[in-house]
Design a protein around this motif. Structure first.
Motif, PDB file in Angstrom:
ATOM      1  N   UNK A 137       0.843  -1.201  -0.031  1.00  0.00           N
ATOM      2  CA  UNK A 137      -0.067   0.174   0.041  1.00  0.00           C
ATOM      3  C   UNK A 137       0.907   1.300  -0.089  1.00  0.00           C
ATOM      4  N   UNK A 138       0.925   2.128  -0.948  1.00  0.00           N
ATOM      5  CA  UNK A 138       1.749   3.072  -1.190  1.00  0.00           C
ATOM      6  C   UNK A 138       1.119   4.505  -0.634  1.00  0.00           C
ATOM      7  N   UNK A 139       2.135   5.277  -0.674  1.00  0.00           N
ATOM      8  CA  UNK A 139       1.618   6.598   0.081  1.00  0.00           C
ATOM      9  C   UNK A 139       1.091   7.153  -1.296  1.00  0.00           C
ATOM     10  N   UNK A 140       0.050   8.420  -0.882  1.00  0.00           N
ATOM     11  CA  UNK A 140      -0.664   9.245  -1.798  1.00  0.00           C
ATOM     12  C   UNK A 140       0.270   9.827  -3.121  1.00  0.00           C
ATOM     13  N   UNK A 141      -0.200   9.608  -4.321  1.00  0.00           N
ATOM     14  CA  UNK A 141       0.274  10.543  -5.288  1.00  0.00           C
ATOM     15  C   UNK A 141       1.032   9.750  -6.303  1.00  0.00           C
ATOM     16  N   UNK A 142       1.816  10.609  -7.124  1.00  0.00           N
ATOM     17  CA  UNK A 142       2.697   9.956  -8.091  1.00  0.00           C
ATOM     18  C   UNK A 142       4.109   9.912  -7.405  1.00  0.00           C
ATOM     19  N   UNK A 143       4.206  10.426  -6.121  1.00  0.00           N
ATOM     20  CA  UNK A 143       5.652  10.251  -5.664  1.00  0.00           C
ATOM     21  C   UNK A 143       6.334   8.933  -5.812  1.00  0.00           C
ATOM     22  N   UNK A 144       5.661   7.954  -5.399  1.00  0.00           N
ATOM     23  CA  UNK A 144       6.180   6.463  -5.451  1.00  0.00           C
ATOM     24  C   UNK A 144       6.613   6.117  -6.719  1.00  0.00           C
ATOM     25  N   UNK A 145       5.834   6.690  -7.754  1.00  0.00           N
ATOM     26  CA  UNK A 145       6.000   6.172  -9.320  1.00  0.00           C
ATOM     27  C   UNK A 145       7.216   6.829  -9.715  1.00  0.00           C
ATOM     28  N   UNK A 146       7.408   8.197  -9.380  1.00  0.00           N
ATOM     29  CA  UNK A 146       8.261   9.111  -9.837  1.00  0.00           C
ATOM     30  C   UNK A 146       9.739   8.547  -9.251  1.00  0.00           C
ATOM     31  N   UNK A 147       9.438   8.072  -8.003  1.00  0.00           N
ATOM     32  CA  UNK A 147      10.709   7.386  -7.489  1.00  0.00           C
ATOM     33  C   UNK A 147      11.210   6.092  -8.211  1.00  0.00           C
ATOM     34  N   UNK A 148      10.259   5.118  -8.529  1.00  0.00           N
ATOM     35  CA  UNK A 148      10.687   4.224  -9.193  1.00  0.00           C
ATOM     36  C   UNK A 148      11.298   4.598 -10.617  1.00  0.00           C
ATOM     37  N   UNK A 149      10.969   5.547 -11.217  1.00  0.00           N
ATOM     38  CA  UNK A 149      11.180   6.152 -12.600  1.00  0.00           C
ATOM     39  C   UNK A 149      12.583   6.517 -12.213  1.00  0.00           C
ATOM     40  N   UNK A 150      12.955   7.161 -11.151  1.00  0.00           N
ATOM     41  CA  UNK A 150      14.191   8.148 -11.038  1.00  0.00           C
ATOM     42  C   UNK A 150      15.292   7.341 -10.648  1.00  0.00           C
ATOM     43  N   UNK A 151      14.988   5.999 -10.548  1.00  0.00           N
ATOM     44  CA  UNK A 151      15.845   5.130  -9.760  1.00  0.00           C
ATOM     45  C   UNK A 151      17.551   5.071 -10.440  1.00  0.00           C
TER      46      UNK A 151
END
Ligand SMILES: Nc1ncnc2c1ncn2[C@@H]1O[C@H](COP(=O)(O)OP(=O)(O)OP(=O)(O)O)[C@@H](O)[C@H]1O
Ligand SMILES: [Mg+2]
Length: 336
Positions: A137-151
């Motif tokens: 269960x992830x925190x709200x928003x695009x943040x988590x996906x941004x993070x995956x992308x920016x790895x």
């Protein structure tokens, strides 16, 4: 019925029901006898509220039972974990890493290392192979996906160019002195200046922080491999949650755009808090009530149109008319 996978991920904007639905999913799989771990990085600690987890259990796996925690019929259990970035870091780096004051700040909830440490945590449980399914269960928003992308940036940080410096940093007792000796006078001047501006110890602590993070680089880099699991249909299910009352269609679209490189065919667009099952059975004669019904119906139609245009798999969960979290979870679990 949606096939259960090794990893299931719930994402979406704020307050749409990610945590509630992720919990209901864990319940639904546990009822079927699957071995499930539910991990939340929800800073609002809603899972704690839903499952009556204790604060001092943060970072530790707790077994949830149908009877004691959820007041539900049947006899089943699943495991739940309230992510504590600090506990995760302690597990990979040892107790003493947390004495470092900068890491203390960075490993606070929302301290900046949430996402990478969440991946470290998930990676740990996947590799232990104790569970058939790990639900995240992830925190709200695009943040988590941004993070995956920016790895890529994280990989860059650990790139060879730094290797020699850090090898020196790690070697011998007088690590910091060696490090200082290594850097050019220009940088040294800058660091001296920083030391003056930031007060005593900052620079040394900063260097130490980088050293600690670097010496745990295998764990971080390995955790990034989860990206492959997330991209593989056989290994993961994605649930992009949106809620009727939030009218967050455009945000749901944004998230979809961001996550494009991860999303595969087993991505489910979840419309939560839907009224249409109730509205379909409600046919008021009175003009005002009919108008209300029409408005509510059209509002949902708008979301449905968006969903049908953009997604193959659409799931709908109704509004639950109870404020009790366990009632919501229990009723939503029947919808999976
Ligand atoms: N199907 C539902 N029917 C009624 N209420 C619901 C339903 N799903 C969620 N809620 C309520 O909506 C609120 C937000 O739910 P939840 O905390 O699960 O959302 P979230 O997306 O995880 O939020 P956050 O982005 O803050 O993590 C809660 O009060 C919850 O009880
Ligand atoms: Mg949540």
């Amino acid at each position: 019925m949606i096939g259960q996978k090794k990893l299931e991920i719930f994402c979406g904007t704020g307050g749409v029901g990610k945590t509630t639905l992720a919990t209901s999913r864990a319940v639904a799989l546990a009822v079927k006898g699957h071995k499930v771990l539910l991990i939340t990085i929800d800073p609002a600690k809603r899972l704690k509220e839903i499952l009556k987890l204790s604060e001092d259990q943060a970072g530790m796996v707790e077994t949830i039972s149908s009877k004691t925690h959820l007041n539900m019929e049947g006899d089943f259990t699943f495991d739940a974990l309230l992510m504590s970035p600090r506990e995760t870091f302690k597990r990979i780096g040892g107790e003493n890493v947390i004495d470092n004051p900068i890491l203390k700040v960075l490993t606070r909830p929302n301290g900046g290392m949430n996402e990478i440490l969440a991946l470290v945590e998930v990676d740990y449980h996947l590799s232990q192979n104790n569970y058939e399914t790990v639900i995240l269960d992830t925190p709200p928003g695009k943040h988590f996906i941004d993070f995956l992308e920016s790895s890529k940036n994280i990989k860059l940080f650990f790139k060879k160019i730094y290797l020699d410096i850090f090898n020196h940093l790690k070697s011998g007792k007088k690590q910091r002195k060696l490090f200082t000796a290594l850097i050019s006078t220009g940088i040294k001047k800058l660091l001296d200046l920083l030391d003056k501006v930031t007060g005593a110890h900052f620079v040394t602590e900063f260097i130490e922080t980088i050293g600690i993070v670097y010496s745990n680089k295998e764990a971080f880099i390995k955790a990034l491999e989860i990206q492959e699991t997330l991209k593989t249909r056989e290994l993961s299910n994605w649930f992009l949650v949106t809620s009727v009352d939030h009218k967050k269609i455009s945000e749901a679209g944004d998230i979809r755009e961001k996550a494009k490189s991860f999303l595969h065919e087993d991505t489910f667009f979840v419309i939560n808090r839907s009224w249409s099952p109730y509205l379909a059975q409600w046919h008021p004669k009175e003009a005002n009530l009919a108008k209300i019904r029409g408005t509510l119906w059209n509002r949902e139609r708008e979301i449905m149109d968006f969903a049908e245009k953009n997604y193959i798999n659409i799931l709908q969960f109704g509004e639950i008319f109870s404020l009790l979290p366990e009632d919501q979870v229990c009723q939503l679990a029947k919808g999976w």
